[in-house]
Design an enzyme around this catalytic site. Structure first.
Site, PDB file in Angstrom:
ATOM      1  N   TYR A 144      44.319  30.519  25.550  1.00 33.83           N
ATOM      2  CA  TYR A 144      45.111  31.345  26.480  1.00 33.83           C
ATOM      3  C   TYR A 144      45.914  32.359  25.693  1.00 33.83           C
ATOM      4  CZ  TYR A 144      44.894  30.697  31.431  1.00 33.83           C
ATOM      5  OH  TYR A 144      44.505  30.779  32.730  1.00 33.83           O
ATOM      6  N   GLU A 182      47.932  35.200  27.399  1.00 35.46           N
ATOM      7  CA  GLU A 182      48.576  36.170  28.303  1.00 35.46           C
ATOM      8  C   GLU A 182      49.592  36.994  27.525  1.00 35.46           C
ATOM      9  OE1 GLU A 182      50.200  34.199  31.695  1.00 35.46           O
ATOM     10  OE2 GLU A 182      48.240  33.662  32.472  1.00 35.46           O
ATOM     11  N   ASP A 200      36.963  57.386  36.234  1.00 33.91           N
ATOM     12  CA  ASP A 200      36.226  56.122  36.147  1.00 33.91           C
ATOM     13  C   ASP A 200      34.887  56.440  35.478  1.00 33.91           C
ATOM     14  OD1 ASP A 200      34.760  53.857  36.491  1.00 33.91           O
ATOM     15  OD2 ASP A 200      35.149  53.640  38.638  1.00 33.91           O
ATOM     16  N   THR A 205      33.616  50.269  32.386  1.00 32.47           N
ATOM     17  CA  THR A 205      32.982  48.992  32.072  1.00 32.47           C
ATOM     18  C   THR A 205      32.443  49.092  30.646  1.00 32.47           C
ATOM     19  OG1 THR A 205      30.862  49.764  32.901  1.00 32.47           O
ATOM     20  CG2 THR A 205      32.232  48.524  34.439  1.00 32.47           C
ATOM     21  N   LYS A 228      27.345  48.836  30.991  1.00 35.27           N
ATOM     22  CA  LYS A 228      26.301  49.686  31.585  1.00 35.27           C
ATOM     23  C   LYS A 228      25.700  50.538  30.459  1.00 35.27           C
ATOM     24  CE  LYS A 228      29.074  49.845  35.810  1.00 35.27           C
ATOM     25  NZ  LYS A 228      28.548  49.074  36.905  1.00 35.27           N
ATOM     26  N   ARG A 268      29.551  42.092  29.433  1.00 36.29           N
ATOM     27  CA  ARG A 268      30.081  42.384  30.766  1.00 36.29           C
ATOM     28  C   ARG A 268      31.606  42.416  30.685  1.00 36.29           C
ATOM     29  NH1 ARG A 268      27.963  42.716  35.685  1.00 36.29           N
ATOM     30  NH2 ARG A 268      25.999  42.688  34.562  1.00 36.29           N
TER      31      ARG A 268
END
Ligand code: PLP
Length: 485
Positions: free
Chosen positions: A72, A74, A249, A278, A281, A287
Site C-alpha cells: 500500500y 497512498e 485527453d 492511457t 493503446k 493497462r
C-alpha cells in the site's frame, strides 16, 4: 524494445518463465491458467484491429507479476500514509521521470489505474485549482475542514455548476468528455462540439463561436474515434479567449506523441494545462493511465489520492516505467511512424475498393468505415468480420442514424498489428479482406419484418477464405516470436 533479434531473444528467455508461471497458477486454479493460455492462442490467431488495443512487450508484462502489487502506498513520493514505501517511491519517481522526459512535460502523475481515472484526476485537479482554492482564499479558510456547514454547501454547489465542452460521442469524443451517462456529464453542465456536416472535420470557427457563447471552465480536446489530427495551438487560443483550462485527453494517440509523429501544433503537451492518457493503446504499455500537467496544476493533480484514487497499483507503475523507457528508445519512433503510415495504406486500400470512410481518410492511427455504404449497420459489419477472424469494434459515425448501440461504423486501428510487424503490403491485404467480407455480407430482416440491425448472413466460403488469408499474414508476423507455451 530494441531490434527484432534481441526482442526474439528476450521472448525465448521468457518462454521457460511463462511455462513455469502457468504451471504454478494451474496448480491453484487450472481454469485461470487455461484461459490465459487460450487468450494468447486467440490473440495470435486473429487480426487484432481494435484501435485501442496493442501488444505490450514481455518485459512490460513480466514487470506486473511481482510483489510490488502487495504494498500500500497512498499519498505521493516521500509523503505516504503508510510506512515502508521507499521502494515504491523509487518506482513511482522513475516512472514519472520517464514520462516527463518522454513527453517534455513539466509534471507527471503516474498513479491513475486507467484512462477514466486519469481524466477524473484531471477534472478534480482543475476544479481544485480554479474553484476550490480561490473560494477557500476568499472565505479565509485553509482547507474545506475550516468551512462552516453553510459555506461548504455553497462550495459543493459551485462545483456542480461548472461547464465543460468536449467532442460529441458520435463525432469521436469519449464518454468522459461530458456524456450524460458518465460521471463527467453528471458533474458538469456540458455542451459538445461536433464536426462539419460536409467534411466531417472539426470546424474550429464554429467551435470558437460556441465556446464564446457557452464559456466552459474546461475545454476538452482529444478523441476515441476521430481519424484526424487536432490543432492544439488553435485549441489553446480558443481556451484563452474564453478563460477555459485546456485539457487534452491523448489516451488514443499518446504513442504518436511519444514517437514524435505528432509534433508542432499537433503535439498537445506544450499547449495543454493538463493532459490525461492511457498507457496501453498506441503507447504499448501496461493497462493504466497517467496525467501530465504544467507546474501550475501539479499540486492539484497530486491530490488524485485521496480525491478519486486509493492506493496506487505499484506493480503497474513499475510496468509503466518499463514501457516509458521502451518508448524513449529510437526504435519507438520508427514504430509510431509505421502505425500512421499503415493507417494511411489501410485507408487507401479500403477506399480504392469502394469503402466510404468518415472524413475521407486518416492521418492518425485509425480509420472509421461508414458501413451504410455496404448496406450494413456497424453491429452487422463487426459481427461478420469477427466470424471471419477480423477483430474490430462497431462505432458511431457523425449524426449516426442507427444510434450508439447498433451504430453505422466500424473503427479499425493499426497499432497492434504494427507491433507484430505488419507493413504496407500486409495492410493493403487486410483492406482487401475487410472489403471482401463486407461486400459479401447481407443484412437480414428482423423477426418483426423491419429492416434488421443485428441479423446478417455472410456468403458461403467467405469467412473460411478470409481466415486462411489472415493466417498466412499472421504466421509471417508472429506475436512474441520465440515464446513457446
Ligand atoms: N479516454 C479516451 C479518449 C479513450 O478512448 C478511453 C478508452 O477507450 C479512455 C479515456 C478510458 O480509458 P480506460 O478504458 O483505460 O479507462
Amino acid at each position: 524494445m530494441t531490434d527484432a533479434s534481441s526482442v526474439e531473444a528476450v521472448n525465448a528467455q521468457a518462454s521457460a518463465a511463462y511455462q513455469q508461471i502457468l504451471e504454478i497458477v494451474g496448480g491453484v486454479e487450472p481454469r485461470i491458467a487455461e484461459a490465459t493460455r487460450q487468450e494468447l492462442a486467440d490473440q495470435r490467431s486473429s487480426l487484432k484491429l481494435i484501435a485501442s488495443e496493442n501488444y505490450a512487450s514481455l518485459p512490460t508484462l513480466l514487470t506486473m507479476g511481482t510483489w510490488l502489487s502487495d504494498k500500500y502506498a497512498e499519498g505521493t513520493v516521500g509523503h505516504r500514509f503508510y510506512a515502508g514505501c521507499q521502494n515504491i517511491d523509487s518506482v513511482e519517481s522513475i516512472a514519472a521521470e520517464h514520462a516527463r522526459e518522454l513527453f517534455g512535460a513539466e509534471y507527471a502523475y503516474v498513479q491513475p489505474h486507467s484512462g477514466i481515472d486519469a481524466n477524473l484526476v484531471a477534472y478534480w485537479a482543475i476544479l481544485n485549482k480554479r474553484i476550490e482554492s480561490p473560494e477557500l482564499e476568499r472565505l479565509g479558510a485553509k482547507t474545506v475542514n475550516d468551512l462552516s456547514e453553510a459555506d461548504w454547501e455553497t462550495l459543493r454547489r459551485t462545483f456542480s455548476e461548472q461547464r465543460v465542452m468536449g467532442m460529441s460521442l458520435d463525432a469521436g469524443g469519449h464518454l468522459t468528455h461530458g456524456f450524460r451517462h458518465n460521471i463527467s456529464g453528471k458533474m458538469f453542465h456540458q455542451r459538445s462540439y461536433g464536426t462539419d456536416p460536409e467534411s466531417q472535420l472539426i470546424d474550429y470557427d464554429k467551435l470558437r463561436a460556441d465556446a464564446k457563447e457557452f464559456k466552459p471552465l474546461i475545454l476538452i480536446a482529444g478523441y476515441s474515434a476521430y481519424p484526424r489530427r487536432v490543432n492544439f495551438a488553435t485549441m489553446r487560443e480558443i481556451a484563452d479567449e474564453v478563460g477555459a483550462t485546456l485539457f487534452v485527453d491523448m489516451a488514443h494517440f499518446a504513442g504518436l506523441v511519444a514517437g514524435k509523429v505528432f509534433t508542432g501544433d499537433e503535439n498537445p503537451v506544450p499547449f495543454a494545462d493538463v493532459v490525461g492518457s492511457t498507457t496501453h493503446k498506441s503507447l504499448r504499455g501496461p493497462r493504466g493511465g497517467f496525467v501530465l500537467a504544467t507546474k501550475e496544476y501539479s499540486e492539484s493533480v497530486d491530490k488524485g489520492c485521496p480525491m478519486v484514487l486509493g492506493g496506487p497499483l505499484s506493480h503497474v507503475m513499475a510496468a509503466k516505467a518499463v514501457a516509458f523507457a521502451e518508448a524513449r528508445q529510437q526504435s519507438f519512433q520508427g514504430y509510431a511512424r509505421n502505425v500512421a503510415d499503415n493507417a494511411k495504406t489501410l485507408a487507401e486500400g479500403l477506399m480504392k475498393r469502394g469503402a466510404k470512410l468518415v472524413t475521407g481518410g486518416t492521418d492518425n492511427h485509425l480509420v472509421l468505415i461508414d458501413t451504410t455504404s455496404f448496406g450494413l449497420t456497424g453491429r452487422q459489419a463487426e459481427s461478420a468480420l469477427l466470424d471471419s477472424g477480423v477483430v474490430t469494434n462497431r462505432n458511431s459515425v457523425p449524426n449516426d442514424p442507427n444510434g450508439a448501440w447498433y451504430t453505422s461504423g466500424v473503427r479499425i486501428g493499426t497499432p497492434a498489428l504494427t507491433s507484430r510487424g505488419f507493413g504496407a503490403d500486409e495492410f493493403d491485404k487486410v483492406a482487401e479482406l475487410i472489403v471482401d467480407v463486407l461486400t459479401n455480407t447481407t443484412a437480414m430482416t428482423a423477426s418483426n419484418g423491419q429492416p434488421g440491425k443485428a441479423r446478417y448472413t455472410v456468403a458461403g466460403g467467405v469467412a473460411d477464405r478470409t481466415k486462411a488469408a489472415a493466417a498466412e499474414l499472421l504466421d509471417a508476423n508472429q506475436l512474441y516470436p520465440g515464446l513457446e507455451l
